[in-house]
Design an enzyme around this catalytic site. Structure first.
Site, PDB file in Angstrom:
ATOM      1  N   GLU A 166    -110.943   7.563 -57.708  1.00 13.39           N
ATOM      2  CA  GLU A 166    -110.573   6.652 -58.690  1.00 13.39           C
ATOM      3  C   GLU A 166    -109.710   5.506 -58.135  1.00 13.39           C
ATOM      4  O   GLU A 166    -108.614   5.357 -58.745  1.00 13.39           O
ATOM      5  CB  GLU A 166    -109.835   7.185 -59.823  1.00 13.39           C
ATOM      6  N   GLU A 351    -114.525  15.448 -61.700  1.00  8.40           N
ATOM      7  CA  GLU A 351    -113.612  16.025 -62.559  1.00  8.40           C
ATOM      8  C   GLU A 351    -114.318  15.634 -64.047  1.00  8.40           C
ATOM      9  O   GLU A 351    -114.889  14.904 -64.403  1.00  8.40           O
ATOM     10  CB  GLU A 351    -112.364  14.986 -62.459  1.00  8.40           C
TER      11      GLU A 351
END
Length: 448
Positions: A166, A351
């Site tokens: 991220e 995720e």
């Protein structure tokens, strides 16, 4: 009737990150990270917590590997603390720090669990932060040296590698919102940070290719950006939000240019980048990891910088403790969008999970029905995407444990294993049993 299930070779896993679970951040010669320092600034963390102990995984990793094995999963996604390996970020490495991950990898393999290693999950050595961190063009070389060291040490046993987790969050929360390290709000610094994160990814991929074994990728957080109405202003705002979040990193990595919407959004804060940088950024990689939690419904609001898109809460929707809408169909939409825009790239859901207020423990179990429902809906969406031709090769639940949830401290719980932070006792939740059954049946339980 054909039985619905996931492919035989589908990779099932659970995920964590170093600073959120390891604890012992300065043990055995490790250096401090920027998060270690940031948590010590007054008012930064909701409950005043930090990662000094967290889940004490650094000392309990062997027992934790046993718990992972009991879930029946084939893979464990974890990150390495850069400052354990290089206390000063560069220069002399710390053998004891490297030894920890050596033991962790060997322990996983001994139980038949595939290590899925992330090089950078937000924590940066404090010594490098003091030298400008990701604002410094030298950061790509720092990262390349760090990556090369890990490759040499572990590439004989680790097949799956991730450069960044991220990177958009590192940029947005650190340099636009100022709520993560280094706590700034400066659009020109944000754009430079993003660019150098991309360059660092490219440098690590180059180092990886020196020994052509295994696979390397990058993990991004994505969410559909829907307009709140048919008003052209809302539609334009949703498109700008999509460019700013979803395409900011993917377009340079896979198409070789930044989205055309970004320079106007940033205005004078958009720097001029050297043209040659894009060759480094576009180094071919093997897979893309997708972290998916929610979608965003947006209305136009010029006061929201830089994209002018304000999220709107949906009255008929369920929301998690993070304030994120539960919208499982958005996962299928996101995976299909990736295939349509960027081609048939190998994908992993790296995720997916939810923070809910768990009920009290009852007879040794935590009956987190809301999390089970969340996971069931999203796993069904992942299966749908595969049926529609998406090259989805694996799925990782976030998270294995309740852990240190960054600026939320210990107030948000994502784990399928509950953690009593006073005693470090781990307690399986109903979601852990549900996931174990899902893995064991290759998802057949999702449709019965």
């Amino acid at each position: 009737m054909e039985t619905k299930q996931f492919p035989d070779n589908f990779l099932w896993g659970v995920a964590t990150s170093a600073y959120q679970i390891e604890g012992a951040p300065l043990a055995d010669g490790a250096g401090p990270s920027d998060w270690h320092q940031f948590t010590r600034e007054n008012g930064r963390i909701v409950d005043g917590g930090n990662g000094d102990v967290a889940c004490d995984h650094y000392n309990r990793y062997d027992d934790d590997i046993r718990l992972i094995a009991e879930l029946g999963v084939g893979a464990y996604r974890f990150s390495v603390s850069w400052s354990r390996i290089f206390p000063q970020g560069v220069g002399p490495k710390n053998p004891k720090g490297l030894d920890f991950y050596d033991r962790l990898v060997d322990g996983l393999l001994a139980r038949g669990i595939e290590p899925f290693l992330t090089l950078h999950h937000w924590d940066l050595p404090a010594a490098l932060a003091a030298r400008g961190g990701w604002l410094n063009r030298d950061s790509s070389e720092w990262f390349g040296e760090y990556a090369h060291t890990l490759f040499r040490a572990l590439k004989d046993r680790v097949r799956f590698w991730t450069t960044h987790n991220e990177p958009w969050v590192v940029m947005h929360n650190g340099y636009v919102k100022g709520v993560h390290p280094p706590g700034r709000a400066d659009l020109s610094q944000a754009a430079t940070t993003a660019h150098n994160l991309l360059r660092a990814h490219g440098r690590a991929v180059q180092a990886f290719r020196a020994d052509p074994t295994g696979k390397i990728g990058v993990v991004v957080n994505l969410e559909p950006k829907d307009p709140a109405s048919g008003d052209p202003r809302d539609i334009a705002a949703a498109n700008a939000a999509d460019a700013y979040m979803n395409r900011f990193f993917l377009d340079p990595l896979l198409l070789g240019s930044y989205p055309k919407e970004l320079p106007p959004l940033f205005g004078a804060a958009w720097p001029a980048f050297p043209e040659d940088d894009m060759r480094l950024i576009r180094e071919p990689f093997d897979y893309l990891g997708v972290n998916y939690y929610t979608r965003s419904v947006n209305r136009a609001d010029p006061a929201v910088a830089p994209d002018g898109a304000a999220p709107v809460r949906q009255q008929d929707s369920t929301y998690t403790e993070m304030g994120w809408e539960v919208h499982s169909q958005g996962l299928a939409r996101t995976l299909l969008w990736l295939k349509q825009r960027y081609g048939d790239i190998a994908l992993f859901v790296t995720e997916n999970g939810a923070a809910f207020a768990d009920p009290p423990e009852e007879r040794g179990a935590i009956r987190d029905h809301a999390r089970v429902d969340y996971l069931r809906g999203h796993l069904r969406a992942a299966h749908q995407a595969i049926g529609e031709g998406v090259n989805l090769q694996g799925y990782f639940v976030w998270s294995l444990f309740d852990n240190f949830e960054w600026t939320f401290g210990y107030t948000k719980r994502f784990g399928v294993l509950g953690v009593d932070f006073a005693t470090q006792r781990r307690t399986p939740k109903l979601s852990a049993e549900f996931y174990r059954e899902t893995v064991g049946s290759r998802g057949r339980n999702l449709f019965t």
